[in-house]
Design a protein around this motif. Sequence first.
Motif, PDB file in Angstrom:
ATOM      1  N   LYS A  21      29.700   8.702  25.226  1.00  0.00           N
ATOM      2  CA  LYS A  21      29.241   7.853  24.125  1.00  0.00           C
ATOM      3  C   LYS A  21      29.646   6.422  24.441  1.00  0.00           C
ATOM      4  O   LYS A  21      30.419   6.158  25.348  1.00  0.00           O
ATOM      5  CB  LYS A  21      29.862   8.315  22.804  1.00  0.00           C
ATOM      6  CG  LYS A  21      29.638   9.788  22.498  1.00  0.00           C
ATOM      7  CD  LYS A  21      28.172  10.119  22.340  1.00  0.00           C
ATOM      8  CE  LYS A  21      27.988  11.585  22.010  1.00  0.00           C
ATOM      9  NZ  LYS A  21      26.979  12.229  22.775  1.00  0.00           N
ATOM     10  N   ILE A  31      25.993  -1.090  15.906  1.00  0.00           N
ATOM     11  CA  ILE A  31      24.811  -0.432  16.453  1.00  0.00           C
ATOM     12  C   ILE A  31      23.667  -0.574  15.452  1.00  0.00           C
ATOM     13  O   ILE A  31      23.803  -0.197  14.292  1.00  0.00           O
ATOM     14  CB  ILE A  31      25.080   1.061  16.749  1.00  0.00           C
ATOM     15  CG1 ILE A  31      26.248   1.222  17.712  1.00  0.00           C
ATOM     16  CG2 ILE A  31      23.835   1.746  17.254  1.00  0.00           C
ATOM     17  CD1 ILE A  31      26.044   0.624  19.077  1.00  0.00           C
ATOM     18  N   SER A  77      20.235   0.298  16.547  1.00  0.00           N
ATOM     19  CA  SER A  77      19.310   1.367  16.916  1.00  0.00           C
ATOM     20  C   SER A  77      19.832   1.978  18.215  1.00  0.00           C
ATOM     21  O   SER A  77      20.818   1.494  18.772  1.00  0.00           O
ATOM     22  CB  SER A  77      17.896   0.802  17.108  1.00  0.00           C
ATOM     23  OG  SER A  77      17.810   0.076  18.318  1.00  0.00           O
ATOM     24  N   PRO A  78      19.173   3.006  18.720  1.00  0.00           N
ATOM     25  CA  PRO A  78      19.648   3.617  19.969  1.00  0.00           C
ATOM     26  C   PRO A  78      19.646   2.674  21.177  1.00  0.00           C
ATOM     27  O   PRO A  78      20.236   2.994  22.203  1.00  0.00           O
ATOM     28  CB  PRO A  78      18.681   4.778  20.194  1.00  0.00           C
ATOM     29  CG  PRO A  78      18.201   5.133  18.835  1.00  0.00           C
ATOM     30  CD  PRO A  78      18.127   3.820  18.100  1.00  0.00           C
ATOM     31  N   SER A  79      19.017   1.506  21.074  1.00  0.00           N
ATOM     32  CA  SER A  79      19.009   0.585  22.213  1.00  0.00           C
ATOM     33  C   SER A  79      19.353  -0.864  21.834  1.00  0.00           C
ATOM     34  O   SER A  79      19.307  -1.745  22.684  1.00  0.00           O
ATOM     35  CB  SER A  79      17.646   0.613  22.899  1.00  0.00           C
ATOM     36  OG  SER A  79      16.646   0.150  22.017  1.00  0.00           O
ATOM     37  N   ASN A 138      21.722   0.385  27.019  1.00  0.00           N
ATOM     38  CA  ASN A 138      21.167   1.682  27.378  1.00  0.00           C
ATOM     39  C   ASN A 138      22.254   2.496  28.064  1.00  0.00           C
ATOM     40  O   ASN A 138      22.936   2.002  28.960  1.00  0.00           O
ATOM     41  CB  ASN A 138      19.968   1.511  28.318  1.00  0.00           C
ATOM     42  CG  ASN A 138      19.353   2.846  28.673  1.00  0.00           C
ATOM     43  OD1 ASN A 138      19.079   3.664  27.801  1.00  0.00           O
ATOM     44  ND2 ASN A 138      19.155   3.070  29.951  1.00  0.00           N
TER      45      ASN A 138
END
Length: 119
Positions: free
Chosen positions: A43, A78, A80-82, A98
Motif C-alpha cells: 500500500k 488521497i 482517487s486511486p491515481s 501509481n
Amino acid sequence: MSTYKSTKNKKKNSISRIIIGTMCLLGIGGGCLYTIEQYNEPKLVGTWISKETGEEVTFNSDGTMTLNEVIESPTYQILSPSKMLYNIDEKQFEMYYNLDGRILSWGLNENNIENFDRK
C-alpha cells in the motif's frame, strides 16, 4: 474397562491435537500469505526510495509525510486511486501517483514523474 477409557481418551486427545494444530497452521499460514501479499503489492503507506535521487519519502497512515531534506512536514490526502492532494509550505498540489507492485510513480502528472522503490 480401563482399556476402553484409555483408548477413548487417546482418541479425544488426538482429535483435539488435530483441531488445535489445524487452527495454528491456518493462523500462521494466513499471516504468511498476508505478508507475501503486502510485499508484492504494498500500500502507499510506508517508506519509498527514489530511483533517481535516493531520497526517502515516508507516507504515514495519518496523512503526514516525512522527507529527508524538508523541515516542515508535508501532508497528503488521497483523492482517487491515481490522484492525491499534496500540501507543503502552505502550497497545495494535485499529484498523480501509481502503484505497480513495489514501484511507486509520483509526480505533477503522468509525464513528469519520479519512480520510487518500496523500502
